[in-house]
Motif scaffolding. Structure first.
Motif, PDB file in Angstrom:
ATOM      1  N   LEU A 114      -9.083 -31.397 -42.566  1.00 46.92           N
ATOM      2  CA  LEU A 114      -8.281 -32.358 -43.316  1.00 46.92           C
ATOM      3  C   LEU A 114      -8.182 -31.998 -44.795  1.00 46.92           C
ATOM      4  CD1 LEU A 114      -9.269 -35.710 -41.597  1.00 46.92           C
ATOM      5  CD2 LEU A 114      -7.184 -34.355 -41.311  1.00 46.92           C
ATOM      6  N   ARG A 115      -9.239 -31.423 -45.342  1.00 45.78           N
ATOM      7  CA  ARG A 115      -9.181 -30.994 -46.743  1.00 45.78           C
ATOM      8  C   ARG A 115      -8.089 -29.936 -46.920  1.00 45.78           C
ATOM      9  NH1 ARG A 115     -14.496 -29.888 -47.878  1.00 45.78           N
ATOM     10  NH2 ARG A 115     -14.290 -27.756 -47.163  1.00 45.78           N
ATOM     11  N   THR A 116      -7.933 -29.081 -45.923  1.00 45.65           N
ATOM     12  CA  THR A 116      -6.959 -27.992 -45.995  1.00 45.65           C
ATOM     13  C   THR A 116      -5.569 -28.427 -45.561  1.00 45.65           C
ATOM     14  OG1 THR A 116      -8.741 -26.447 -45.504  1.00 45.65           O
ATOM     15  CG2 THR A 116      -6.492 -25.627 -45.236  1.00 45.65           C
ATOM     16  N   ASN A 165     -13.299 -25.349 -36.908  1.00 42.19           N
ATOM     17  CA  ASN A 165     -13.595 -25.962 -38.204  1.00 42.19           C
ATOM     18  C   ASN A 165     -14.174 -27.343 -37.970  1.00 42.19           C
ATOM     19  OD1 ASN A 165     -10.672 -24.467 -39.208  1.00 42.19           O
ATOM     20  ND2 ASN A 165     -12.511 -24.150 -40.381  1.00 42.19           N
ATOM     21  N   SER A 166     -14.755 -27.902 -39.032  1.00 43.13           N
ATOM     22  CA  SER A 166     -15.130 -29.310 -38.994  1.00 43.13           C
ATOM     23  C   SER A 166     -13.873 -30.118 -39.300  1.00 43.13           C
ATOM     24  CB  SER A 166     -16.211 -29.605 -40.032  1.00 43.13           C
ATOM     25  OG  SER A 166     -15.688 -29.466 -41.343  1.00 43.13           O
ATOM     26  N   HIS A 191      -2.139 -21.081 -40.059  1.00 46.71           N
ATOM     27  CA  HIS A 191      -1.775 -22.287 -40.801  1.00 46.71           C
ATOM     28  C   HIS A 191      -0.583 -22.981 -40.154  1.00 46.71           C
ATOM     29  CE1 HIS A 191      -4.674 -21.869 -43.965  1.00 46.71           C
ATOM     30  NE2 HIS A 191      -4.257 -20.663 -44.259  1.00 46.71           N
ATOM     31  N   ALA A 192       0.406 -22.216 -39.743  1.00 51.27           N
ATOM     32  CA  ALA A 192       1.575 -22.798 -39.085  1.00 51.27           C
ATOM     33  C   ALA A 192       1.171 -23.472 -37.780  1.00 51.27           C
ATOM     34  CB  ALA A 192       2.631 -21.725 -38.825  1.00 51.27           C
ATOM     35  N   CYS A 193       0.314 -22.829 -37.035  1.00 52.32           N
ATOM     36  CA  CYS A 193      -0.129 -23.376 -35.749  1.00 52.32           C
ATOM     37  C   CYS A 193      -0.887 -24.691 -35.943  1.00 52.32           C
ATOM     38  CB  CYS A 193      -1.017 -22.348 -35.040  1.00 52.32           C
ATOM     39  SG  CYS A 193      -1.626 -22.890 -33.453  1.00 52.32           S
ATOM     40  N   LEU A 194      -1.871 -24.694 -36.824  1.00 56.03           N
ATOM     41  CA  LEU A 194      -2.675 -25.895 -37.020  1.00 56.03           C
ATOM     42  C   LEU A 194      -1.835 -27.030 -37.601  1.00 56.03           C
ATOM     43  CD1 LEU A 194      -6.017 -24.346 -38.338  1.00 56.03           C
ATOM     44  CD2 LEU A 194      -5.347 -24.873 -35.995  1.00 56.03           C
ATOM     45  N   SER A 195      -0.938 -26.716 -38.522  1.00 58.51           N
ATOM     46  CA  SER A 195      -0.052 -27.735 -39.090  1.00 58.51           C
ATOM     47  C   SER A 195       0.851 -28.323 -38.011  1.00 58.51           C
ATOM     48  CB  SER A 195       0.822 -27.129 -40.196  1.00 58.51           C
ATOM     49  OG  SER A 195       0.028 -26.650 -41.243  1.00 58.51           O
ATOM     50  N   THR A 196       1.362 -27.476 -37.136  1.00 58.31           N
ATOM     51  CA  THR A 196       2.226 -27.935 -36.047  1.00 58.31           C
ATOM     52  C   THR A 196       1.466 -28.852 -35.114  1.00 58.31           C
ATOM     53  OG1 THR A 196       3.588 -25.960 -36.188  1.00 58.31           O
ATOM     54  CG2 THR A 196       3.660 -27.188 -34.105  1.00 58.31           C
ATOM     55  N   TRP A 197       0.253 -28.466 -34.739  1.00 57.55           N
ATOM     56  CA  TRP A 197      -0.546 -29.311 -33.856  1.00 57.55           C
ATOM     57  C   TRP A 197      -0.794 -30.682 -34.480  1.00 57.55           C
ATOM     58  CZ3 TRP A 197      -4.854 -25.245 -32.471  1.00 57.55           C
ATOM     59  CH2 TRP A 197      -4.338 -24.333 -31.535  1.00 57.55           C
ATOM     60  N   LEU A 198      -1.162 -30.697 -35.754  1.00 56.12           N
ATOM     61  CA  LEU A 198      -1.420 -31.974 -36.422  1.00 56.12           C
ATOM     62  C   LEU A 198      -0.159 -32.825 -36.486  1.00 56.12           C
ATOM     63  CD1 LEU A 198      -3.758 -30.757 -39.290  1.00 56.12           C
ATOM     64  CD2 LEU A 198      -4.392 -32.276 -37.390  1.00 56.12           C
ATOM     65  N   ASN A 199       0.963 -32.230 -36.823  1.00 56.48           N
ATOM     66  CA  ASN A 199       2.217 -32.983 -36.912  1.00 56.48           C
ATOM     67  C   ASN A 199       2.728 -33.409 -35.549  1.00 56.48           C
ATOM     68  OD1 ASN A 199       3.181 -33.485 -39.657  1.00 56.48           O
ATOM     69  ND2 ASN A 199       2.864 -31.300 -39.869  1.00 56.48           N
ATOM     70  N   GLN A 231      -9.654 -32.827 -32.294  1.00 51.46           N
ATOM     71  CA  GLN A 231      -9.321 -31.792 -31.310  1.00 51.46           C
ATOM     72  C   GLN A 231      -8.853 -30.516 -32.000  1.00 51.46           C
ATOM     73  OE1 GLN A 231      -9.521 -31.898 -27.618  1.00 51.46           O
ATOM     74  NE2 GLN A 231      -9.645 -29.824 -28.399  1.00 51.46           N
ATOM     75  N   VAL A 232      -7.976 -30.645 -32.999  1.00 51.82           N
ATOM     76  CA  VAL A 232      -7.476 -29.470 -33.718  1.00 51.82           C
ATOM     77  C   VAL A 232      -8.632 -28.741 -34.393  1.00 51.82           C
ATOM     78  CG1 VAL A 232      -5.995 -28.667 -35.601  1.00 51.82           C
ATOM     79  CG2 VAL A 232      -5.168 -30.436 -34.033  1.00 51.82           C
ATOM     80  N   ALA A 233      -9.540 -29.489 -35.014  1.00 50.43           N
ATOM     81  CA  ALA A 233     -10.700 -28.873 -35.669  1.00 50.43           C
ATOM     82  C   ALA A 233     -11.542 -28.100 -34.660  1.00 50.43           C
ATOM     83  CB  ALA A 233     -11.543 -29.938 -36.360  1.00 50.43           C
TER      84      ALA A 233
END
Length: 89
Positions: free
Chosen positions: A66-68, A60-61, A38-46, A53-55
């Motif tokens: 984005l829902r998460t 994930n889709s 969760h920390a990794c994906l949140s960091t990438w998005l921010n 790309q993150v998905a």
């Protein structure tokens, strides 16, 4: 970012044993693999990596991502407005 939950648990257990004190390897650290994800994906998005790309990297889709994680996106207004202005010239 692949691997089954069992594989990830084994790798996490192996990694934390030498890194953490015996008291720190208690059950409360068990969720660590998912916390790190969760920390990794949140960091990438921010950081501005596109959700598509993150998905893909996360397996994930975009919809599930984005829902998460949409609630994790913070402070993007100014950057987004600047990008729009630059695009419009």
């Amino acid at each position: 970012m692949g691997g089954t939950p069992t594989e990830l648990r084994r790798i996490w257990d192996e990694a934390r044993r030498p890194a953490l004190s015996p008291g720190s390897t208690a059950r409360r650290w068990r969720s660590g693999v998912y916390d790190l994800r969760h920390a990794c994906l949140s960091t990438w998005l921010n950081a501005g990596v596109s959700p598509k790309q993150v998905a893909e990297w996360a397996g994930n889709s975009v919809e599930v991502l984005l829902r998460t994680y949409a609630k994790c996106l913070v402070g993007q207004d100014e950057v987004s407005m600047r990008r729009i202005s630059e695009t419009l010239g």
